[in-house]
Scaffold this active site. Structure first.
Site, PDB file in Angstrom:
ATOM      1  N   CYS A 135      41.564  17.124 -18.550  1.00  0.00           N
ATOM      2  CA  CYS A 135      41.290  17.724 -16.872  1.00  0.00           C
ATOM      3  C   CYS A 135      41.011  18.358 -16.116  1.00  0.00           C
ATOM      4  O   CYS A 135      40.563  19.519 -15.513  1.00  0.00           O
ATOM      5  CB  CYS A 135      39.967  16.397 -17.098  1.00  0.00           C
ATOM      6  SG  CYS A 135      39.005  15.628 -19.120  1.00  0.00           S
ATOM      7  N   HIS A 142      38.349  16.531 -11.008  1.00  0.00           N
ATOM      8  CA  HIS A 142      39.207  15.758 -11.778  1.00  0.00           C
ATOM      9  C   HIS A 142      38.853  13.713 -11.915  1.00  0.00           C
ATOM     10  O   HIS A 142      37.895  13.596 -13.055  1.00  0.00           O
ATOM     11  CB  HIS A 142      40.712  15.364 -12.163  1.00  0.00           C
ATOM     12  CG  HIS A 142      41.119  14.295 -13.014  1.00  0.00           C
ATOM     13  ND1 HIS A 142      42.221  13.259 -13.062  1.00  0.00           N
ATOM     14  CD2 HIS A 142      41.905  14.483 -14.890  1.00  0.00           C
ATOM     15  CE1 HIS A 142      42.198  12.436 -14.393  1.00  0.00           C
ATOM     16  NE2 HIS A 142      41.399  13.371 -14.948  1.00  0.00           N
TER      17      HIS A 142
END
Length: 475
Positions: free
Chosen positions: A74, A131
């Site tokens: 991610c 994130h």
């Protein structure tokens, strides 16, 4: 008659002036990020998936069927999308960038939202765009003094509702359940209720509020980024979405065996740490299918959120002047190569959907097979809005593929923990620090089951040159 002619000329003049003003008006941007989304959607060839809203977007824009992320995790993937640059494969890539900015600001290039903000845009993020949902650090990801992307957003929002804080919302299950210990949280769940019994329902509602504000209260163009969390683990979605898959045949996993030799296979640690009721999907095919149905339900839940956001955009009247990008932050193995998760450099780990729609797009609904990569998004949006493309960007504008879906692409580059890979039209080529290699011919082996590196020394040398050129460009 003379008066009528004068009135007619005035009306034509006003109408023409309106059209000219509209054409000169700076285009808005709506960026929708979806976590852990495989390119398995009806519009991408997976007919068993119920994804009507994303499919409609694909029918109105351009679906990139061969889009690859630059790192299958991610944080690192979002770094490349939000900066237009290759970088580290660490999940805290953007936080590391922020630390460098604090010490040596002149050494850090502007992020994509900062670039647009500096060029007159109002920039807003909602949900998981960087994130951390909401873009803050600290114990619960809500510390206003720890900003993941300094200077990027006018507002960066994460509605937490009953999940208490962004960290709680990130892995939240129904009705405020927060992950404290993963082994005490169910791997998947389906609960009766509205979309707001899970966090994405609240993220979407806030996105709708922001669209109202941005389209009614500002003369400036907007850059709105919305980050939908599902289908990220744990696989929780309202029961109505799981019901869509009752009686639906789920295709068999095409390459379920653990690969032999050196590969980026891993033990699916993120997946396996949840409560699996003592079951292993690599050993239990019934359980494996149950997992895949719940993943599919989460995709349909995410799709419904996309539908609400696009409907609101159209309702505001801003759709005719807005570029829409839908992006999956990386792939996700659902038993492919006996992996359940991301964090690998097989095709399934780095292949994700990308759809771009812009006003008056030609040949709308025609997909493209051009090989493209995530770093291309930043220069593409600059090109489509008439802004200068920054000279530090590692990607290439996709405007030519948007104009002509038959236009070819370029090599896609990926990396994970010191391992590097490239994807061409024909091959996936991966190289390790110790010199070991993987080579797969996608024309004959689309599921990457036979490593042919040793049998193709001339091809290896050619691909090494291409890969080394990419490696050398990492700043």
């Amino acid at each position: 008659m003379k008066q009528i002619r004068i009135v007619f000329i005035v009306l034509i003049s006003v109408f023409t002036s309106s059209l000219i003003a509209q054409s000169k008006k700076q285009k808005n941007i709506l960026l929708i990020c979806i976590d852990d989304l495989r390119p398995e959607l009806a519009s991408f060839g997976a007919s068993y998936i119920k994804s009507p809203n994303i499919d409609k977007l694909a029918s109105e824009g351009r679906a990139f069927h061969n889009h690859y992320v630059n790192s299958p995790t991610c944080g690192a993937s979002r770094f490349t999308m939000l900066t237009g640059m290759y970088g580290t494969s660490k999940n805290d890539a953007l936080f590391l960038r922020a630390k460098t900015m604090a010490k040596k600001p002149a050494e850090v290039n502007p992020s994509m939202p900062e670039w647009f903000r500096n060029n007159g845009y109002t920039t807003v993020s909602v949900g998981k765009v960087s994130h951390h949902p909401g873009g803050r650090g600290g114990k619960n990801w809500d510390d206003p003094n720890v900003i993941e992307m300094p200077n990027a957003w006018d507002k960066h929002l994460m509605p937490v509702a009953e999940w208490e804080h962004p960290r709680g919302g990130m892995h939240g299950l129904a009705n405020g359940e927060i992950r404290e210990k993963a082994n005490e949280m169910d791997l998947f769940q389906s609960v009766e209720g509205e979309d707001t019994i899970y966090p994405d329902g609240h993220i979407t509602n806030e996105a709708l509020n922001q669209l109202d504000e941005l389209t009614h209260n500002s003369e400036k163009p907007f850059f709105l980024a919305v980050g939908i969390i599902r289908p990220h683990l744990p696989f929780g979605a309202p029961k109505k979405y799981l019901d869509l898959y009752e009686g639906v045949d789920i295709p068999k996993i095409p390459s379920p065996e653990k690969p032999k030799g050196k590969t980026t296979w891993h033990g699916s640690g993120e997946f396996m740490k949840y409560n699996r009721w003592g079951k292993n999907p690599n050993e239990d095919t019934v359980f494996a299918e149950e997992v895949r149905r719940h993943y599919a339900a989460c995709v349909s839940y995410a799709d419904a959120q996309v539908g609400k956001i696009i409907s609101k955009l159209k309702e505001t009247g801003a759709a005719e002047n807005t570029i829409v990008v839908l992006w999956g932050d990386h792939g996700w193995n659902l038993g492919d190569h006996a992996i359940w998760g991301k964090h690998n450099l097989f095709e399934e780990g780095v292949h994700s959907p990308l759809i771009i729609l812009y006003p008056n797009i030609k040949k709308k609904g025609k997909s493209t097979k051009a090989i493209v990569e995530t770093v291309d998004i930043f220069p593409t949006l600059c090109d489509l809005t008439g802004l200068d493309i920054p000279n530090f960007a590692d990607g290439k504008s996709l405007k030519s593929q948007l104009k002509n879906p038959k236009k070819g692409g370029h090599v896609a580059f990926g990396y994970r923990n010191g391992v590097h890979t490239i994807r061409t039209d024909k091959y996936r080529f991966t190289v390790y620090k110790n010199g070991e290699m993987e080579l797969y011919n996608h024309k004959t082996d689309p599921y990457e089951t036979k490593n042919i590196a040793l049998e193709n020394p001339e091809e290896i040398e050619r691909l090494k040159l291409m890969l080394n050129e990419k490696i050398s460009s990492v700043k």
